[in-house]
Design an enzyme around this catalytic site. Sequence first.
Site, PDB file in Angstrom:
ATOM      1  N   GLY A  54       0.829  -1.070  -0.324  1.00 45.94           N
ATOM      2  CA  GLY A  54      -0.066  -0.420  -0.054  1.00 45.94           C
ATOM      3  C   GLY A  54       0.726   1.196  -0.025  1.00 45.94           C
ATOM      4  O   GLY A  54       1.428   2.307  -0.895  1.00 45.94           O
ATOM      5  N   GLY A  69      -2.346  -3.073  -8.115  1.00 44.86           N
ATOM      6  CA  GLY A  69      -1.829  -4.302  -8.196  1.00 44.86           C
ATOM      7  C   GLY A  69      -1.696  -5.134  -9.352  1.00 44.86           C
ATOM      8  O   GLY A  69      -1.285  -5.493  -9.309  1.00 44.86           O
ATOM      9  N   ASP A  70      -3.035  -4.257  -9.552  1.00 46.31           N
ATOM     10  CA  ASP A  70      -2.746  -5.020 -11.109  1.00 46.31           C
ATOM     11  C   ASP A  70      -1.918  -4.166 -12.332  1.00 46.31           C
ATOM     12  O   ASP A  70      -1.320  -4.959 -13.013  1.00 46.31           O
ATOM     13  CB  ASP A  70      -4.336  -5.372 -11.954  1.00 46.31           C
ATOM     14  CG  ASP A  70      -5.614  -5.315 -10.815  1.00 46.31           C
ATOM     15  OD1 ASP A  70      -5.091  -6.820 -10.203  1.00 46.31           O
ATOM     16  OD2 ASP A  70      -6.800  -5.467 -10.885  1.00 46.31           O
TER      17      ASP A  70
END
Lengths: 309, 309
Positions: free
Chosen positions: A218, A247-248
Amino acid sequence: MIVTVTPNPALDLTYHVDAWRAGASLRVEAPVCRAGGKGLNVARVLAQTGLLATAVTTVGGAAGAVLRRDLEESGLPHRLVPVHGATRTSVAVVDLAGGETTIMNERGSWLSHAERRALFDAATGSLSGAACLVGSGSLPPGVPAAFYADLVRSAHDAGVPAVIDAVGDGLLAAAEAGADLVKPNRAELEESTGCPDPAAGARRLISAGARIVLVSLGADGMMAVTRERGLVARFVRVLDGNPTGAGDAAVAAAASCLARGEDDPGVILRRATAWSAAAVPVPYAGELCADYRDFEHLVSLREGTRECP
Amino acid sequence: MIVTVTPNPALDLTYHVDAWRAGASLRVEAPVCRAGGKGLNVARVLAQTGLLATAVTTVGGAAGAVLRRDLEESGLPHRLVPVHGATRTSVAVVDLAGGETTIMNERGSWLSHAERRALFDAATGSLSGAACLVGSGSLPPGVPAAFYADLVRSAHDAGVPAVIDAVGDGLLAAAEAGADLVKPNRAELEESTGCPDPAAGARRLISAGARIVLVSLGADGMMAVTRERGLVARFVRVLDGNPTGAGDAAVAAAASCLARGEDDPGVILRRATAWSAAAVPVPYAGELCADYRDFEHLVSLREGTRECP
């Protein structure tokens, strides 16, 4: 060509509300509607950066028909396996007053044995000539935890590296199958390994068999762990925006490296941190801001797995 | 036969969340999905009580296809006008911890002149042999406020009484056209007439030309006003549940009375209060609890338009 496999796609509906008030009847504009699911987002990011990616996924029901049309209109290469159950819908509510985005995620419809087999065959049937395989996101009911592990083995049989973004038993099985890179976030890593410390959790996945573990932390950045090394990276600017899809973007960055034979964890970590940051200013998942290439210069990287202060 | 006209239908999706947390990613079951819109709810209630009702509405896009299938499967008689714009989706979020239901309502897609005309013709083409016409709910973009007023005039030309559940200029125009009954709730009445006092607002609509004004007052019951009389009713029990659709049940009750020539405001008010209450224990709009017939005995009624203490 990079193949992304999304066993549990979703039609993503994003609503914007002036201010969420519990119990109220809120007037909203029509939602932004997009084919979603982690592997689809990865494929979109790869396409934006000029890499050829094919999205392999399932479609069913009315939401599946909309997802299929969106993919066709977007021009993203895809291979769709028709299934009986309806494609799930994910509703995101962006509260313009509070600034938060709240997401309601369905578990997804059951896949029969034959449907699961058809998805697997569509994925492995795309491996010929592929430079990397990505398996991404939750597994719907009816799909065993070994699904991603089996994909890793098939990819390796075809000489193709495999990146897996999963959680729990699916992640552990993929690591044991020797996935070239796995990318849990901190919470997923703790849930999967029982380790509250991300470095310790990452080392468990390395011991299990994974080659590189990328842990997204994060706002604290990102960590890469291999058998020999550990590195931590931070993006040096604070970004406002929507972290959904960050994240992707990291997975896409990792796949883009492995696809060209680049497996230096420092190089991968720098690009993953940069692309992840470049996804934040964009309101929708699966897209980087236009100047994403400049972002690699804004990553601070250091050896060791102590998190930055 | 009672004809209900719904110019702005919606596909209703109802999600149940354990506890809404702003900014969180919430795991949910697949939503309950139903053809919605006020006139469709009215028709469903009428069908449940054994009265023949035909729902006239529009369908467009993927949500429209689902709405059509739901109507076909439900067996509710219907007459659907295909339109270019997508049928809107209404998302209801039931927070099981907080107990509130929050609804996100889209405005609806634009109707072209020809589509609006086709809807009007479908409605008036259903009037032959009809016992009552109901026009219910918001008007989508492209449909002028006079739409319901024109429907009232066409119904009267065919000797059919007309009930209109609308707000703002659409409500005022329907009253001026001599609607036999209009049913705003307290907030809609104030918005439409500028009167914070419901009795005064109702009298404005009577002066404009409406024959009976039924005002739903939420937990405070319901009020009926005609040129000569004013009455207030309360349901004598406190009910837990979901008030969504209670207003549609009141409209259905009023239409069921007018359809058999019953225009005594006391009789209408009693049934509307009872059916409205009977909709509360049921989680979805367009349905009464099984013992709704007994509810008329649980309504306290008195002359005058002072609200109950």
